[in-house]
Design a protein around this motif. Structure first.
Motif, PDB file in Angstrom:
ATOM      1  N   MET A 201       0.827  -1.304   0.026  1.00 54.38           N
ATOM      2  CA  MET A 201       0.219   0.020   0.032  1.00 54.38           C
ATOM      3  C   MET A 201       0.829   1.316  -0.134  1.00 54.38           C
ATOM      4  SD  MET A 201      -2.756   0.903   2.963  1.00 54.38           S
ATOM      5  CE  MET A 201      -4.182   2.144   2.600  1.00 54.38           C
TER       6      MET A 201
ATOM      7  N   TRP B 216      -2.502   8.044  11.683  1.00 55.28           N
ATOM      8  CA  TRP B 216      -3.497   7.393  10.668  1.00 55.28           C
ATOM      9  C   TRP B 216      -4.617   8.458  10.676  1.00 55.28           C
ATOM     10  CZ3 TRP B 216      -4.275   4.830   6.600  1.00 55.28           C
ATOM     11  CH2 TRP B 216      -5.368   4.085   5.997  1.00 55.28           C
TER      12      TRP B 216
ATOM     13  N   SER C  41      -4.991  11.494   7.400  1.00 55.78           N
ATOM     14  CA  SER C  41      -6.368  11.246   6.680  1.00 55.78           C
ATOM     15  C   SER C  41      -7.057  12.589   6.590  1.00 55.78           C
ATOM     16  CB  SER C  41      -7.285  10.293   7.201  1.00 55.78           C
ATOM     17  OG  SER C  41      -8.318  10.162   6.377  1.00 55.78           O
TER      18      SER C  41
ATOM     19  N   LEU D 197      -5.338  15.065   4.341  1.00 56.69           N
ATOM     20  CA  LEU D 197      -5.613  14.677   2.983  1.00 56.69           C
ATOM     21  C   LEU D 197      -6.913  15.582   2.796  1.00 56.69           C
ATOM     22  CD1 LEU D 197      -5.579  11.238   1.267  1.00 56.69           C
ATOM     23  CD2 LEU D 197      -7.714  12.928   1.036  1.00 56.69           C
TER      24      LEU D 197
ATOM     25  N   TYR E 155      -6.685  13.445  -2.958  1.00 57.71           N
ATOM     26  CA  TYR E 155      -6.713  12.032  -3.632  1.00 57.71           C
ATOM     27  C   TYR E 155      -5.917  12.138  -4.680  1.00 57.71           C
ATOM     28  CZ  TYR E 155      -9.223   7.763  -4.280  1.00 57.71           C
ATOM     29  OH  TYR E 155      -9.550   6.205  -4.312  1.00 57.71           O
TER      30      TYR E 155
ATOM     31  N   ARG F  87      -0.857   6.473   3.083  1.00 58.54           N
ATOM     32  CA  ARG F  87      -0.719   5.105   2.708  1.00 58.54           C
ATOM     33  C   ARG F  87       0.574   4.619   3.440  1.00 58.54           C
ATOM     34  NH1 ARG F  87       1.372   4.641  -1.901  1.00 58.54           N
ATOM     35  NH2 ARG F  87       1.070   6.698  -2.564  1.00 58.54           N
TER      36      ARG F  87
ATOM     37  N   ARG G 180      -0.360   3.795   7.369  1.00 60.92           N
ATOM     38  CA  ARG G 180      -1.041   2.532   7.639  1.00 60.92           C
ATOM     39  C   ARG G 180      -0.217   1.493   8.065  1.00 60.92           C
ATOM     40  NH1 ARG G 180      -3.438  -0.596   9.998  1.00 60.92           N
ATOM     41  NH2 ARG G 180      -5.655  -1.038   9.734  1.00 60.92           N
TER      42      ARG G 180
ATOM     43  N   TRP H  88     -14.571   4.033   5.589  1.00 60.39           N
ATOM     44  CA  TRP H  88     -13.230   4.221   5.838  1.00 60.39           C
ATOM     45  C   TRP H  88     -12.679   3.429   6.904  1.00 60.39           C
ATOM     46  CZ3 TRP H  88      -8.900   5.478   3.519  1.00 60.39           C
ATOM     47  CH2 TRP H  88      -7.915   6.099   4.174  1.00 60.39           C
TER      48      TRP H  88
ATOM     49  N   SER I 212     -10.455  -0.359   6.944  1.00 60.22           N
ATOM     50  CA  SER I 212      -9.319   0.084   7.458  1.00 60.22           C
ATOM     51  C   SER I 212      -9.044  -1.145   8.559  1.00 60.22           C
ATOM     52  CB  SER I 212      -8.915   1.218   8.084  1.00 60.22           C
ATOM     53  OG  SER I 212      -7.855   1.489   8.765  1.00 60.22           O
TER      54      SER I 212
ATOM     55  N   GLU J 117      -5.926  -3.843   1.072  1.00 64.04           N
ATOM     56  CA  GLU J 117      -5.627  -2.340   0.936  1.00 64.04           C
ATOM     57  C   GLU J 117      -6.185  -1.512  -0.257  1.00 64.04           C
ATOM     58  OE1 GLU J 117      -2.808  -0.895  -1.261  1.00 64.04           O
ATOM     59  OE2 GLU J 117      -3.150  -2.520  -2.318  1.00 64.04           O
TER      60      GLU J 117
ATOM     61  N   VAL K  42      -9.401  -0.053   1.131  1.00 64.17           N
ATOM     62  CA  VAL K  42      -9.146   1.248   1.696  1.00 64.17           C
ATOM     63  C   VAL K  42      -8.875   2.422   1.115  1.00 64.17           C
ATOM     64  CG1 VAL K  42      -7.762   2.227   3.611  1.00 64.17           C
ATOM     65  CG2 VAL K  42      -8.370  -0.165   3.758  1.00 64.17           C
ATOM     66  N   ARG K  43      -8.086   2.226  -0.024  1.00 65.11           N
ATOM     67  CA  ARG K  43      -7.564   3.476  -0.943  1.00 65.11           C
ATOM     68  C   ARG K  43      -8.899   3.706  -1.741  1.00 65.11           C
ATOM     69  NH1 ARG K  43      -4.892   1.645  -4.784  1.00 65.11           N
ATOM     70  NH2 ARG K  43      -4.298  -0.600  -4.311  1.00 65.11           N
ATOM     71  N   ASP K  44      -9.545   2.942  -2.112  1.00 61.80           N
ATOM     72  CA  ASP K  44     -10.940   3.096  -2.977  1.00 61.80           C
ATOM     73  C   ASP K  44     -11.884   3.884  -2.197  1.00 61.80           C
ATOM     74  OD1 ASP K  44      -9.773   1.787  -4.989  1.00 61.80           O
ATOM     75  OD2 ASP K  44     -11.265   0.340  -5.357  1.00 61.80           O
TER      76      ASP K  44
ATOM     77  N   ARG L  96     -11.400   5.965   0.363  1.00 59.34           N
ATOM     78  CA  ARG L  96     -11.144   7.214   0.859  1.00 59.34           C
ATOM     79  C   ARG L  96     -12.064   8.426  -0.182  1.00 59.34           C
ATOM     80  NH1 ARG L  96     -11.295  11.301   2.708  1.00 59.34           N
ATOM     81  NH2 ARG L  96      -9.946  12.422   4.110  1.00 59.34           N
TER      82      ARG L  96
END
Lengths: 595, 595
Positions: free
Chosen positions: A260, A408, A412, A415, A423, A434, A437, B408, B412, B430, B433-435, B437
């Motif tokens: 990740m 974490w 986030s 972001l 993103y 990433r 994590r 989210w 996680s 993972e 999780v990325r999707d 966000r």
């Protein structure tokens, strides 16, 4: 590309005003000459190295990743990683807090932690290469034979050679008692190791001329489980007595993981094919020896998330001041512009201040813990050494788990400040998330940290260590009890202290009847304790800032951050305590088959 | 590779036992023949399509991403995406709840939502292609001229053509009032559009023969700000009257974004170079017209995170039953094996049950909301239509923000169940999780959802919509007030209802004096309301499950999940309410310069 400015002012505040480290060092023969000016000079140079040499590599490392040549088993690190490592070695940064007997500079560990906070803000993936070497150094320094020390420590100190920890195998990570790698004794007193390891960070790379693997394996006559594990040193190239490199040893990288984050760091599958090894410490005592390294590494993982939290915060603030979008609900703040900068919006400030408070609280806790480590090592007073070691044992799982959970959350939120741009890879914010994590997982998952805290460190000694910390809180509360200006901080601190005492007693009783109660409450309990420690350290900082707020805007910002923490983050304890008290039954009631 | 089994049993429970949708449909002439068997047959086939055709593409899409040919401005989607889309069109899945007048099947929206939950579990990135088309369909259906409808709706219904929403520009996302794309009227009544758009999901691809862009732009005489925005339809190829494709229009993809996740979906920078366009709706009323699409899209984003939560949960459960590591603290549970499966550990169960409760609660809320949408569209009773529309307006920001925040958290936690393996790409965790966000960001960030809820939907009508929902809660509490077995659910529900009423009144008073109080409290307030809605729906489910728990293990699992929710997740409200009440001052006190 993300920007980074070393937070020297806040580091100095923590070191000189909160901890008064120079006074503490004066009482230690080993560090008596480490004064304020020396510390500040080291911090400044370390900051320059991190910001100028390492930070530009972070997006490169993420984009390029590491490449394994399957023929030669060699790994190529991303562009620029090797040159920066060379500068690190030449600058003597790896030697900062190492033993002068082996070429180190002998500076306090707390300074090394400041260096590592900054390196991690610059690039966690790059910093893991020297960071793991330092762990190997500590382990051999504590448990190696004189011969091993002479052979390995000077090169690990300088950074010419790097180090790893080889623990995990495909079928076991948390449960090392299951490991299978075999060690066969040889007539000359050495061993041959055969087996497979996974998740070996910095397990193979092109930065250093040799790699010193510390490997857990099982002797032929070893008892089963965790009592039958021994620790070995397995160099990539067998060193000659003069430290020149001899034959290539039978330890190879067979594959790299696709992960990740932390793409710039090589996470290796390692095979041992009759690799030549020497024993470190006593047979079957490998886990205990490895724990020296693991405790240091756990503090180190906390520093990783602290570094990420700080750099994410800095970039989110810059964006929030620059990006124009909507008017403030309470009326335009920049009427000459087409919209207000988004920092006027309360919820954007909530995101920013969450990261800021977690960075500043995390820094205070990390440096407080590092100073305890210095005291445990270098104090002349045995009682002080022991007390420092006990407190540090209590705080280590909190540093690891609380700071990485917070990292974490904070990365986030930062972001989120960028909206859709957060993103997108080019802004660098999603990389911080990433990367962050993994810190909740490796060196013992945060669940394991929580079990260590509640089961071993608190209930395991009937609360003695917790009482040691509680006495410090009570002392501070009593000192400030009549100070009107401190009531806003001291009252919630005292209240939380009482609640932790009560909760601990309750959990102790419940655990006595059912050990699953420890597992059910541990994660919530650790975060409650994390907040207690933050509230204590923030209250101490507030005491200083209240006196100086007229002098300097730094102290006004500090107070605003602390007030935000008490108003918006500390209330998490109301949830955590309820959850912790609700016990194991809601978790254990469902039959396994029904999941 | 992750596995996926459509959760048909729980969908059927929600639809038939909790909502009794077939009875509701009977009262609607449009849907009177949609009975339980029809619904179940559709769900089963939809589940097969999602699990067998779409799910295998998800890791492929993540790995390959989309490729832009800079010469032709064409985008190639990942291997297999096009063939699966072809099957989607041939199966008539895109037409499921579309208007029969334009070739649709006219089934209720709640069934379409079930389809989309499953598609999103299978692959969010793939599902965004048909998902955005559906939004364009809805917008043109509500606001298009007869000519536009005739030209576009049949092809959008079948899926032969796809659709987009082109809102965001480099300098504006949330604040669309700032947008600059220009629309110049032509003598023939059409327009020429010039400008740049960013973050256009599915903005260019090779799945459909034409792409129908809905674009916000500004007319020459438009007033400044959000009152001067008009909506246009801009096809990639100009359609002839017989629906055959004519000339290539001046709307191009100039670049693709590199993102944290949803790699399989093309996120496009779009340039309009005098593109031919026709006006949708009235001049300068574009935002209102677009909001039809945006409200549907917001429910759709909730479905994305619901889908991710469910699939992450399923895979984490499978791993937790399979992975052997450590013994249960309360003694070995699988003494014949080298260690116990990790599902015996209370904290692993906490992670799993968090995801399970968020999936089941999210499903109940999403389907309840979708049924309100059906009622608002198709009920014969005007009062019922109005009440459903009002309730849906209240719930839409909650579906969007609460379900995506929960997604989210849940993805996680499920990654965490896998330990280090969760961080490795091949397990697929993972990616979830990325999707997940992005779902907190697009279609209005979750902060914007919270401001919409508190500022517009609750305080904006003096709490009328909230009282509508509150009356439903109170009615249920009164009905069950004498049912002993229901007290464990009804008491915390009633208590939370009272607290929400009190908090709302307080915030209303504070907002009257300072609008920043709305911004300061909104995000916490939305989560409190999310928990109120979950507690209500879970209590209703518990009522059913209590009666049937002896019959079937499904109901025992449901009760265990609900009890977990009340014990471990609902207590978050204790934190949220404190934070919401602590107000704006801790956020606004720090000078901008001090950040």
């Amino acid at each position: 590309m993300p920007q980074y400015t070393p937070p020297l002012r806040d580091m100095q505040f923590v070191l000189h005003e909160m901890l008064q480290v120079a006074d503490v060092f004066q009482a230690m023969p080993r560090h008596a000459d480490v004064d304020v000016d020396t510390i500040n000079a080291v911090l400044e140079e370390a900051g320059k190295f991190a910001a100028q040499v390492v930070a530009p590599l972070n997006p490169v490392g993420d984009r390029e990743g590491c490449k394994l040549d399957k023929e030669t088993h060699e790994v190529r690190t991303p562009s620029g990683f090797k040159a920066a490592y060379q500068q690190f070695v030449e600058g003597g940064w790896g030697a900062l807090s190492c033993d002068p007997e082996h070429g180190g500079q002998g500076l306090p560990i707390v300074l090394n932690q400041c260096l590592y906070e900054m390196l991690n803000s610059a690039s966690q993936a790059w910093t893991m290469y020297p960071g793991l070497s330092h762990g190997a150094y500590e382990c051999l320094h504590a448990h190696g034979t004189e011969e091993q020390k002479a052979l390995y420590l000077p090169k690990l100190t300088s950074g010419e050679w790097s180090g790893t920890m080889c623990l995990t195998e495909p079928h076991c990570g948390t449960d090392l008692g299951l490991l299978r790698t075999k060690a066969e004794p040889q007539p000359d007193g050495s061993y041959r190791l055969t087996g497979q390891k996974i998740f070996i960070s910095a397990g193979e790379h092109d930065l250093a001329e040799n790699i010193v693997h510390l490997v857990l394996a099982r002797l032929p006559d070893a008892p089963p489980g965790s009592k039958g594990i021994s620790l070995f040193v397995v160099p990539k190239f067998l060193p000659q007595a003069d430290s020149s490199l001899g034959a290539r040893n039978g330890i190879f990288c067979s594959a790299l993981e696709h992960k990740m984050g932390i793409h710039g760091n090589a996470t290796c599958q390692i095979v041992l094919e009759g690799a030549h090894a020497t024993l470190v410490g006593e047979p079957n005592q490998g886990l205990q020896a490895m724990f020296v390294m693991m405790n240091a590494a756990r503090l180190g993982v906390g520093m990783q998330s602290l570094g990420l939290t700080e750099v994410a915060y800095q970039n989110a603030v810059a964006y929030a001041k620059d990006r124009l979008q909507m008017r403030a609900l309470s009326g335009p703040k920049a009427p000459d512009k087409p919209a207000d900068p988004i920092i006027v919006h309360p919820d954007v400030r909530r995101m920013l201040l969450t990261a800021r408070a977690y960075a500043e609280g995390g820094r205070a806790l990390a440096m407080y813990s590092a100073l305890l480590l210095d005291q445990a090592h270098a104090s002349e007073d045995e009682d002080e050494r022991n007390e420092a070691a006990e407190l540090l044992a209590l705080l280590t799982p909190i540093v690891k788990a609380f700071l990485t959970d917070n990292g974490w959350i904070a990365t986030s939120e930062c972001l989120g400040v960028f909206g859709g741009h957060g993103y997108i890879a080019e802004w660098g914010m999603e990389q911080f998330v990433r990367d962050a994590r993994i810190n909740m997982i490796y060196e013992g998952t945060n669940t394991i940290q929580a079990l260590d805290l509640l089961g071993r460190k608190v209930l395991g000694d009937n609360g003695a260590r917790l009482k040691l910390f509680g006495a410090k809180v009570r002392e501070f509360v009593e000192e400030e009890g009549v100070n009107e200006a401190m009531q806003e901080f001291v009252n919630p601190l005292a209240d939380l202290g009482d609640k932790v005492t009560k909760l601990t007693t309750e959990l102790g009783f419940k655990a006595f009847q059912n050990r699953d109660e420890v597992g059910a409450a541990a994660v919530d309990y650790l975060r409650v304790c994390g907040h207690l420690v933050f509230a204590y350290l923030f209250a101490k900082q507030a005491r200083i800032a209240l006196d100086k707020q007229e002098q300097d805007a730094f102290y006004r910002a500090k107070l605003a951050t602390i007030r935000f923490y008490f108003a918006k983050l500390l209330p998490e304890t109301a949830m955590l305590i309820r959850r912790a008290r609700s016990g194991a039954q809601p978790l254990m009631a469902m039959d396994e088959a029904l999941f």
